[in-house]
Enzyme design. Structure first.
Site, PDB file in Angstrom:
ATOM      1  CG  HIS A 111      -0.196   0.173   2.541  1.00 17.03           C
ATOM      2  ND1 HIS A 111       0.539  -0.843   3.096  1.00 17.03           N
ATOM      3  CD2 HIS A 111      -0.078   1.229   3.384  1.00 17.03           C
ATOM      4  CE1 HIS A 111       1.071  -0.429   4.232  1.00 17.03           C
ATOM      5  NE2 HIS A 111       0.725   0.835   4.427  1.00 17.03           N
ATOM      6  CG  ASP A 123       1.692   5.116   4.808  1.00 16.80           C
ATOM      7  OD1 ASP A 123       1.302   3.956   5.030  1.00 16.80           O
ATOM      8  OD2 ASP A 123       2.831   5.512   5.096  1.00 16.80           O
ATOM      9  CG  HIS A 141       5.042   0.903   3.092  1.00 13.07           C
ATOM     10  ND1 HIS A 141       4.380   1.996   2.601  1.00 13.07           N
ATOM     11  CD2 HIS A 141       4.580   0.727   4.363  1.00 13.07           C
ATOM     12  CE1 HIS A 141       3.567   2.478   3.515  1.00 13.07           C
ATOM     13  NE2 HIS A 141       3.649   1.725   4.595  1.00 13.07           N
ATOM     14  NE  ARG A 176       2.620   6.266   8.813  1.00 10.86           N
ATOM     15  CZ  ARG A 176       1.507   5.665   8.371  1.00 10.86           C
ATOM     16  NH1 ARG A 176       1.525   4.374   8.102  1.00 10.86           N
ATOM     17  NH2 ARG A 176       0.391   6.341   8.204  1.00 10.86           N
TER      18      ARG A 176
HETATM   19  C1  SIN Z   1       3.051   1.150   7.810  1.00 11.74           C
HETATM   20  O1  SIN Z   1       3.359   2.325   7.915  1.00 11.74           O
HETATM   21  O2  SIN Z   1       2.210   0.774   6.999  1.00 11.74           O
HETATM   22  C2  SIN Z   1       3.767   0.140   8.678  1.00 11.74           C
HETATM   23  C3  SIN Z   1       5.152  -0.053   8.195  1.00 11.74           C
HETATM   24  C4  SIN Z   1       5.939  -0.977   9.080  1.00 11.74           C
HETATM   25  O3  SIN Z   1       5.504  -1.297  10.181  1.00 11.74           O
HETATM   26  O4  SIN Z   1       7.022  -1.377   8.659  1.00 11.74           O
END
Ligand code: SIN
Length: 272
Positions: free
Chosen positions: A99, A101, A246, A261
């Site tokens: 996805h 974000d 990612h 994050r």
């Molecule tokens: C995310 O921001 O989607 C999670 C990424 C992660 O935990 O590596």
């Protein structure tokens, strides 16, 4: 390619960058701009050994732009940080499919800045895929077809919780071009993802499902344009959601993986 002003080592020849020794909290404005440029050009930027408090995390991320807020944070965790956490009680982890974000926002994120505090002894890597190369490795005919299309992006359950909304209906969907242009580099990138994209507007349901499946397979099997980051405590990774997808590998159950994050608001995606 412009001079990014900061030293880095390439993760793969065209994608991903690991900064040589640096202290993000001491970056001057030129270096912050160099970081934004590097993220635009290489998609993913890794900085190791960044000891910082959640407040320092927020103040650095604010230098990259306006931050999304998480109204559901508990205790004294700044509202500008999203808690990323899994442990022995977790049945799933955030980000477990490819996805970009929160692409369901009308103005979706540009950069995300994730800093890990606790990492498992093994596993818990994040996989990244370069949507510029994903676009460029499609045939000319397919590229031209996709450039005429737009897609609806829908909020999904995880983001319902994070947004503080009570029902998914309270959160609008957004329509974005299937191919978007990065405002800094002018490069075109594929902008549909398995996490949020609901339908390609101009196609029938069956056509849309089939085309999205083809594109998601292209992204998932495109190992030539992916890289993988192995976390250490205090690793910070920036990714540019305009040109990167990612996938967080939840292969470490029941170990603990925990971090924060910050998510920087981008701009309305356009193709030009
Ligand atoms: C995310 O921001 O989607 C999670 C990424 C992660 O935990 O590596």
């Amino acid at each position: 390619m412009t001079d990014p002003k900061i030293e880095f080592k390439a993760i793969t020849p065209a994608f991903g960058a690991e900064l040589e020794q640096c202290e993000l909290t001491r970056f001057n404005d030129d270096e912050v701009d160099g970081l934004l440029q590097l993220a635009a050009e290489r998609g993913v930027v890794v900085a190791r050994d960044q000891v910082m408090t959640p407040e320092q995390h927020v103040s650095f991320a604010k230098r990259l732009g306006t931050l999304l807020e998480s109204p559901v944070n508990k205790g004294d965790i700044p509202k500008e940080l999203l808690v990323i956490h899994a442990d022995e009680k977790s049945r799933r982890a955030a980000g477990e499919l490819w996805h970009s974000d929160v692409s369901s926002n009308d103005i979706p994120p540009g950069l995300s800045m994730l800093r890990m505090e606790v990492v498992p002894d093994a596993g818990g890597d994040t996989l990244f895929s370069d949507m510029v190369q994903a676009f460029e490795t499609l045939s000319d005919e397919m590229q031209h077809f996709l450039m005429r299309l737009t897609a609806r992006h829908d909020p999904r359950g995880h983001y319902l919780y994070l947004s503080g909304a009570k029902k998914l209906d309270e959160l609008p969907s957004a329509t974005h071009p299937v191919i978007r242009t990065h405002p800094r580099t002018g490069r075109k990138a594929l902008y549909v993802n398995a996490g949020f994209t609901g339908k390609i507007i101009e196609l029938t349901n069956r056509e849309s499902e089939s085309l999205l499946r083809l594109l998601y397979d292209h992204i998932a099997y495109g190992v030539k344009f992916q890289c993988r980051v192995q976390w250490q405590p205090n690793t910070v990774v920036f990714w540019d959601n305009r040109v990167v997808q990612h996938h967080a590998a939840f292969d470490y159950y029941p170990a603990v993986r925990s971090g924060y994050r910050a998510t920087v608001v981008g701009e309305k995606p356009v193709l030009c």
